[in-house]
Design a protein around this motif. Structure first.
Motif, PDB file in Angstrom:
ATOM      1  N   TYR A 227       0.850  -1.188   0.000  1.00 47.29           N
ATOM      2  CA  TYR A 227       0.000   0.000   0.000  1.00 47.29           C
ATOM      3  C   TYR A 227       0.890   1.242   0.000  1.00 47.29           C
ATOM      4  O   TYR A 227       1.805   1.361   0.815  1.00 47.29           O
ATOM      5  N   ILE A 228       0.609   2.151  -0.920  1.00 49.63           N
ATOM      6  CA  ILE A 228       1.371   3.396  -1.016  1.00 49.63           C
ATOM      7  C   ILE A 228       0.410   4.548  -0.771  1.00 49.63           C
ATOM      8  O   ILE A 228      -0.572   4.720  -1.490  1.00 49.63           O
ATOM      9  N   SER A 230       0.016   8.559  -0.444  1.00 45.77           N
ATOM     10  CA  SER A 230       0.573   9.878  -0.695  1.00 45.77           C
ATOM     11  C   SER A 230       0.106  10.846   0.392  1.00 45.77           C
ATOM     12  O   SER A 230      -1.057  10.816   0.802  1.00 45.77           O
ATOM     13  N   ARG A 283      -7.055   5.728  -4.479  1.00 45.31           N
ATOM     14  CA  ARG A 283      -6.217   6.937  -4.443  1.00 45.31           C
ATOM     15  C   ARG A 283      -4.911   6.726  -5.217  1.00 45.31           C
ATOM     16  O   ARG A 283      -4.476   7.603  -5.982  1.00 45.31           O
ATOM     17  N   ALA A 284      -4.289   5.576  -5.010  1.00 46.79           N
ATOM     18  CA  ALA A 284      -3.037   5.292  -5.710  1.00 46.79           C
ATOM     19  C   ALA A 284      -3.264   5.198  -7.216  1.00 46.79           C
ATOM     20  O   ALA A 284      -2.471   5.716  -8.018  1.00 46.79           O
ATOM     21  N   GLN A 287      -3.614   8.591  -8.854  1.00 47.45           N
ATOM     22  CA  GLN A 287      -2.363   9.323  -9.009  1.00 47.45           C
ATOM     23  C   GLN A 287      -1.445   8.696 -10.056  1.00 47.45           C
ATOM     24  O   GLN A 287      -0.649   9.395 -10.683  1.00 47.45           O
ATOM     25  N   ALA A 288      -1.548   7.384 -10.235  1.00 46.58           N
ATOM     26  CA  ALA A 288      -0.711   6.725 -11.248  1.00 46.58           C
ATOM     27  C   ALA A 288      -1.170   7.050 -12.664  1.00 46.58           C
ATOM     28  O   ALA A 288      -0.384   6.946 -13.621  1.00 46.58           O
ATOM     29  N   LEU A 298      -0.677  -2.423  -7.936  1.00 48.15           N
ATOM     30  CA  LEU A 298      -1.025  -1.559  -6.806  1.00 48.15           C
ATOM     31  C   LEU A 298      -2.005  -2.196  -5.830  1.00 48.15           C
ATOM     32  O   LEU A 298      -2.466  -1.528  -4.903  1.00 48.15           O
ATOM     33  N   GLY A 315       3.334  12.618  -3.253  1.00 47.33           N
ATOM     34  CA  GLY A 315       3.072  11.677  -4.353  1.00 47.33           C
ATOM     35  C   GLY A 315       4.264  11.496  -5.272  1.00 47.33           C
ATOM     36  O   GLY A 315       4.109  11.249  -6.466  1.00 47.33           O
ATOM     37  N   PHE A 318       4.520   8.538  -7.738  1.00 47.10           N
ATOM     38  CA  PHE A 318       3.560   8.589  -8.842  1.00 47.10           C
ATOM     39  C   PHE A 318       3.981   9.623  -9.885  1.00 47.10           C
ATOM     40  O   PHE A 318       3.781   9.418 -11.092  1.00 47.10           O
TER      41      PHE A 318
END
Length: 526
Positions: A227-228, A230, A283-284, A287-288, A298, A315, A318
């Motif tokens: 999990y990433i 930002s 969310r990830a 942003q990607a 992800l 971020g 990303f």
């Protein structure tokens, strides 16, 4: 006494102390601060195996190394973090630790080049005897013995000599450089080079955007995603409060705010894991912006906070992916080749540099061997008391911070509690404190519940935790605050005794001389 006590200065400082702190990083500095503040007259020193203070923040020098939690909680409660950066780089944190030690006058208490190899508790004298390997500034080595009444281990939870480094087939055929982040070569030139980072944890997530700024291309090769999350690199609320309130007050308000936000998010993730999982992935993915396969790259296989989340300040990872100089590949290594990696999917990755961001090797007590009255201590057979001491091990505490919040929060609570223990023993005329399980109590589960690889690899060496306090290893600052700051130290599980039957040293005169020497040294360093 000089500002930095090295191995060559040892003849001028006492060898029998009330407390020895092992480690001069974040935990050790906090421990020293509270001992000086709350245990007046206590004779103590800090032993540091390396030739400089800072611990983690002096060891790790890889590109972009930074805090993995906000600095208002990772920083000390007694020394406000003054930088506008809520997520700070390693150099800033190291400067902060050095400035704090210098401002507090604690740097004069550090004995550098002192590694504890063995610590032996003797009930007849109520003392720990430490076998020390000393490394001098000119690399000469010798040994020394120190004794103390209370041993405070602030040496962290991983081995400094080497990280976890898996072996893959044909590594010796690779003509490029293979680097582990724990020992980053300062002269490594990755400008305009093809880099593959093996791993998906916090280190890999940090390295990718930092290296992508100048490398030809950076690929993060992961077996499975993490999990990433930002988050802003600056705290807007903190900046506004600093403009309105005195610095100390603003610091405490922001610290409390961040503690509550982090704890609330963690509790929400554990209570509604699927909902939080969807939010984090969505969310990830947003942003990607289509530069990765969301399901493959992800979407982790585990629920939020089964492992630590990876932070991406502003971020940055990303942005690097969107800029075209970085990519994520989800696959496994079949073997190394002359020019890179062959993957199990049949694909290949060309590389000039392979960075093995494959994790840490867990090592408690700085690798020191512990014995109590001649019997080796097996920590995996013990049960953690309040997350800081161990069943049937007298006069020893160690720091293991939170896995879901800043390390410093727990480090300070433990340091404050150790001060309470020492003061209670002094008031009661006791020389020994030892936590003991009641009849029928036992350790029921691992003390650390993460599924992270570095924890699972060390499962056989970690202590257990029980089913009720004070044997529960809480990952909750507010519960620990209530238990450790205001709860009674004489709780029925902690036993206070007077064991010593003879003086430490050959006679009372020697003990008196040691005390006089210590007083002189303490006066010189204040």
């Amino acid at each position: 006494m000089t500002a930095n006590t090295t191995a060559t200065d040892i003849a001028r400082v006492p060898t029998d102390l009330d407390v020895i702190i092992v480690g001069a990083g974040l935990s050790g500095i906090a421990a020293a601060h509270f001992l000086r503040e709350r245990c007046a007259g206590t004779r103590f020193a800090m032993l540091e195996a390396r030739q400089s203070l800072g611990g983690t923040w002096d060891l790790f020098r890889y590109p972009g190394v930074r805090s993995d939690s906000d600095m208002f909680t990772l920083g000390f409660s007694f020394r406000p973090w003054a930088s506008p950066q809520a997520i700070a780089d390693g150099g800033e944190i190291l400067d902060y630790l050095k400035d704090t030690a210098r401002a507090e006058g604690l740097d004069s208490l550090i004995r550098y080049g002192h590694k504890v190899r063995e610590a032996r508790w003797d009930s007849t004298i109520a003392r720990w005897t430490l076998d020390i390997e000393r490394t001098h500034a000119d690399s000469r080595q010798d040994t020394q013995t120190l004794t103390c009444h209370f041993l405070f281990m602030c040496s962290g939870y991983y081995a400094y000599d080497a990280g976890h480094a898996p072996a893959w087939p044909d590594m010796d055929t690779f003509t490029g450089a293979i680097v582990h982040p724990q020992h980053w070569p300062q002269d490594l030139d990755y400008r305009d080079k093809r880099v593959v980072i093996v791993g998906s944890g916090a280190t890999a997530v940090t390295l990718l955007p930092s290296m992508a700024a100048t490398a030809a291309h950076v690929t993060m090769l992961q077996r499975s995603p993490s999990y990433i999350l930002s988050m802003p690199s600056r705290d807007g609320v903190a900046e506004r409060l600093r403009a309105w309130l005195p610095a100390g007050m603003a610091h405490h308000v922001v610290r409390a705010k961040n503690v509550l936000i982090a704890l609330g998010f963690y509790n929400a993730a554990r209570r509604w894991p699927n909902a939080i999982r969807r939010v984090l992935i969505r969310r990830a993915a947003r942003q990607a912006q289509g530069h990765v396969d969301v399901e493959r790259d992800l979407t982790p296989r585990y629920q939020p906070w089964d492992q630590r989340l990876c932070l991406a300040p502003g971020g940055d990872i990303f942005k690097a992916l969107r800029g075209g100089r970085a990519a994520i590949v989800t696959d496994e290594i079949a073997s190394f080749t002359t020019n890179g990696l062959a993957l199990k999917s049949g694909k290949t990755l060309d590389a000039d540099i392979v960075v093995t961001a494959t994790g840490l090797r867990v090592q408690l007590m700085g690798g020191a061997r512990l014995l109590v009255d001649g019997k080796p201590v097996v920590l995996s057979d013990s049960v953690a008391y309040k997350g800081m001491m161990y069943s049937d091990v007298p006069n020893l505490a160690s720091v293991f911070g939170y896995t879901n919040a800043s390390w410093t929060l727990k480090a300070e609570l433990i340091a404050q509690y150790v001060c309470r223990l020492i003061n209670h023993m002094n008031a009661q005329g006791a020389d020994t404190c030892v936590p003991r399980l009641r009849d029928g109590e036992r350790g029921e589960m691992p003390a650390i519940g993460l599924t992270s690889g570095y924890i699972q690899r060390a499962a056989g060496a970690l202590p257990k935790q029980g089913g009720r306090k004070p044997w529960v290893f809480y990952q909750n600052y507010l519960r620990d605050l209530r238990l450790m700051r205001w709860g009674s130290v004489d709780d029925g599980a902690m036993h206070f005794e007077r064991r010593a039957t003879r003086l430490v040293g050959p006679d009372a005169t020697t003990a008196s001389q040691a005390s006089n020497t210590t007083s002189a040294v303490a006066s010189a360093t204040r």
